[in-house]
Design a protein around this motif. Structure first.
Motif, PDB file in Angstrom:
ATOM      1  N   GLY A  56      -8.522  56.720  50.573  1.00  0.00           N
ATOM      2  CA  GLY A  56      -8.277  57.597  49.437  1.00  0.00           C
ATOM      3  C   GLY A  56      -6.976  58.562  49.501  1.00  0.00           C
ATOM      4  N   ASP A  57      -6.295  58.616  50.698  1.00  0.00           N
ATOM      5  CA  ASP A  57      -5.070  59.294  50.975  1.00  0.00           C
ATOM      6  C   ASP A  57      -4.013  58.788  50.676  1.00  0.00           C
ATOM      7  N   SER A  58      -2.738  59.237  50.567  1.00  0.00           N
ATOM      8  CA  SER A  58      -1.509  58.641  50.447  1.00  0.00           C
ATOM      9  C   SER A  58      -0.688  58.934  51.552  1.00  0.00           C
ATOM     10  N   VAL A  59       0.338  58.247  51.801  1.00  0.00           N
ATOM     11  CA  VAL A  59       1.498  58.738  52.862  1.00  0.00           C
ATOM     12  C   VAL A  59       2.651  58.174  52.384  1.00  0.00           C
ATOM     13  N   ILE A  60       3.898  59.143  52.800  1.00  0.00           N
ATOM     14  CA  ILE A  60       5.361  58.692  52.575  1.00  0.00           C
ATOM     15  C   ILE A  60       5.695  58.093  53.688  1.00  0.00           C
ATOM     16  N   LEU A  61       6.107  56.878  53.542  1.00  0.00           N
ATOM     17  CA  LEU A  61       6.887  55.875  54.420  1.00  0.00           C
ATOM     18  C   LEU A  61       8.461  56.235  54.423  1.00  0.00           C
ATOM     19  N   THR A  62       9.144  56.554  55.444  1.00  0.00           N
ATOM     20  CA  THR A  62      10.662  56.831  55.403  1.00  0.00           C
ATOM     21  C   THR A  62      11.236  55.845  56.313  1.00  0.00           C
ATOM     22  N   ALA A  63      12.238  55.331  55.750  1.00  0.00           N
ATOM     23  CA  ALA A  63      12.946  54.130  56.712  1.00  0.00           C
ATOM     24  C   ALA A  63      14.247  54.962  56.999  1.00  0.00           C
ATOM     25  N   ASN A  64      14.894  54.612  58.094  1.00  0.00           N
ATOM     26  CA  ASN A  64      16.258  55.459  58.575  1.00  0.00           C
ATOM     27  C   ASN A  64      16.801  54.081  59.078  1.00  0.00           C
ATOM     28  N   ALA A  65      18.191  54.196  58.540  1.00  0.00           N
ATOM     29  CA  ALA A  65      19.308  53.072  58.910  1.00  0.00           C
ATOM     30  C   ALA A  65      20.269  53.859  60.073  1.00  0.00           C
ATOM     31  N   THR A  66      20.909  52.992  60.776  1.00  0.00           N
ATOM     32  CA  THR A  66      21.826  53.520  61.673  1.00  0.00           C
ATOM     33  C   THR A  66      23.177  53.661  61.161  1.00  0.00           C
ATOM     34  N   LEU A  67      23.472  52.762  60.018  1.00  0.00           N
ATOM     35  CA  LEU A  67      24.580  53.147  59.177  1.00  0.00           C
ATOM     36  C   LEU A  67      24.368  53.661  57.889  1.00  0.00           C
ATOM     37  N   ALA A  68      25.164  54.630  57.397  1.00  0.00           N
ATOM     38  CA  ALA A  68      25.021  55.173  55.823  1.00  0.00           C
ATOM     39  C   ALA A  68      25.748  54.145  55.132  1.00  0.00           C
ATOM     40  N   GLY A  69      25.134  54.051  53.645  1.00  0.00           N
ATOM     41  CA  GLY A  69      25.713  53.471  52.608  1.00  0.00           C
ATOM     42  C   GLY A  69      25.289  52.277  51.887  1.00  0.00           C
ATOM     43  N   GLY A  70      24.098  52.077  52.448  1.00  0.00           N
ATOM     44  CA  GLY A  70      23.464  50.943  51.865  1.00  0.00           C
ATOM     45  C   GLY A  70      22.252  51.124  51.266  1.00  0.00           C
ATOM     46  N   THR A  71      21.561  50.018  50.807  1.00  0.00           N
ATOM     47  CA  THR A  71      20.437  50.125  49.760  1.00  0.00           C
ATOM     48  C   THR A  71      19.167  49.665  50.551  1.00  0.00           C
ATOM     49  N   PHE A  72      18.014  50.554  50.158  1.00  0.00           N
ATOM     50  CA  PHE A  72      16.738  50.223  50.652  1.00  0.00           C
ATOM     51  C   PHE A  72      15.821  49.490  49.932  1.00  0.00           C
ATOM     52  N   THR A  73      15.219  48.332  50.151  1.00  0.00           N
ATOM     53  CA  THR A  73      14.378  47.497  49.240  1.00  0.00           C
ATOM     54  C   THR A  73      12.924  47.401  49.951  1.00  0.00           C
ATOM     55  N   TRP A  74      11.645  47.622  49.508  1.00  0.00           N
ATOM     56  CA  TRP A  74      10.625  47.598  49.924  1.00  0.00           C
ATOM     57  C   TRP A  74       9.879  46.363  49.325  1.00  0.00           C
ATOM     58  N   SER A  75       8.860  46.038  49.990  1.00  0.00           N
ATOM     59  CA  SER A  75       8.374  44.864  49.757  1.00  0.00           C
ATOM     60  C   SER A  75       7.359  44.756  48.524  1.00  0.00           C
ATOM     61  N   ASN A  76       7.034  46.205  48.249  1.00  0.00           N
ATOM     62  CA  ASN A  76       6.075  46.347  47.250  1.00  0.00           C
ATOM     63  C   ASN A  76       6.895  46.701  45.848  1.00  0.00           C
ATOM     64  N   GLY A  77       8.314  46.381  46.057  1.00  0.00           N
ATOM     65  CA  GLY A  77       9.189  46.371  44.953  1.00  0.00           C
ATOM     66  C   GLY A  77       9.895  47.678  44.722  1.00  0.00           C
ATOM     67  N   GLN A  78       9.536  48.689  45.287  1.00  0.00           N
ATOM     68  CA  GLN A  78      10.136  50.080  45.255  1.00  0.00           C
ATOM     69  C   GLN A  78      11.431  49.911  46.076  1.00  0.00           C
ATOM     70  N   THR A  79      12.215  51.076  45.534  1.00  0.00           N
ATOM     71  CA  THR A  79      13.530  51.174  46.378  1.00  0.00           C
ATOM     72  C   THR A  79      13.556  52.557  46.683  1.00  0.00           C
ATOM     73  N   GLY A  80      14.767  52.838  47.705  1.00  0.00           N
ATOM     74  CA  GLY A  80      14.800  54.123  48.015  1.00  0.00           C
ATOM     75  C   GLY A  80      14.609  54.344  49.525  1.00  0.00           C
ATOM     76  N   GLN A  81      15.101  55.543  50.229  1.00  0.00           N
ATOM     77  CA  GLN A  81      14.706  55.537  51.589  1.00  0.00           C
ATOM     78  C   GLN A  81      13.231  56.032  51.765  1.00  0.00           C
ATOM     79  N   SER A  82      12.682  56.648  51.066  1.00  0.00           N
ATOM     80  CA  SER A  82      11.148  56.914  51.176  1.00  0.00           C
ATOM     81  C   SER A  82      10.345  56.461  49.870  1.00  0.00           C
ATOM     82  N   ILE A  83       9.100  55.980  50.331  1.00  0.00           N
ATOM     83  CA  ILE A  83       8.343  55.619  49.236  1.00  0.00           C
ATOM     84  C   ILE A  83       6.796  56.217  49.428  1.00  0.00           C
ATOM     85  N   THR A  84       6.001  56.547  48.637  1.00  0.00           N
ATOM     86  CA  THR A  84       4.588  56.871  48.743  1.00  0.00           C
ATOM     87  C   THR A  84       3.713  55.846  48.443  1.00  0.00           C
ATOM     88  N   VAL A  85       2.690  55.617  49.485  1.00  0.00           N
ATOM     89  CA  VAL A  85       1.966  54.499  49.300  1.00  0.00           C
ATOM     90  C   VAL A  85       0.491  55.026  49.526  1.00  0.00           C
TER      91      VAL A  85
END
Length: 159
Positions: free
Chosen positions: A22-51
């Motif tokens: 019943g709870d949620s959590v924020i997943l945060t991805a970190n990249a070693t080089l800046a300037g790219g784009t993040f794409t998640w398997s659930n279709g969301q984009t961005g560095q952090s998502i809430t699931v």
């Protein structure tokens, strides 16, 4: 003349998490080089998502930069919330009553109202009708609150 070009390849990491049902959590991805784009398997984009998964789940994040797309996997472990119950008791004035709490899962900690402690069973001797509550925590997940009713019957001696 020789020119050496060193091209860094991006890498990506993502946190794992443990949550209660019943709870949620924020997943945060970190990249070693800046300037790219993040794409998640659930279709969301961005560095952090809430699931808020209802069952233990995995999420993959891909980081795209300069034609490279490294990925990382996050596991969100969902711990089921425990449930508890407790008995009601009727006693005569001056008697003791034993309250027994029962949990759906073992290994947690009971917390009784009125400072009665952390055992699954407690003994009380109220002089009038009284309510006692008990909670239970397992793996950081809190149960429902169970309430026990103690009915104290007065007795009369006839002569």
């Amino acid at each position: 003349t020789t020119v050496t070009v060193i091209v860094d390849t991006p890498a990506v990491t993502v946190n794992n998490a443990n949550i209660c049902q019943g709870d949620s959590v924020i997943l945060t991805a970190n990249a070693t080089l800046a300037g790219g784009t993040f794409t998640w398997s659930n279709g969301q984009t961005g560095q952090s998502i809430t699931v808020a998964p209802s069952l233990t789940s995995t999420y993959t994040v891909s980081y795209t930069l300069g034609g490279c797309s490294p990925s990382a996997i996050s596991t969100v472990t969902v711990n089921p919330a425990p449930t508890i119950s407790v008995n009601d008791v009727t006693i005569c004035d001056g008697q003791q009553a034993t309250l027994n709490a029962s949990a759906s899962q073992t290994g947690g900690v009971f917390t009784w109202s009125s400072g009665l402690g952390n055992d699954s069973s407690v003994t009380v001797s109220p002089s009038s009708n009284f309510f006692y509550s008990v909670d239970y925590i397992l793996n950081g997940c809190e149960s429902n609150t169970a309430i026990s009713t103690i009915d104290v019957s007065a007795f009369i001696v006839l002569q």
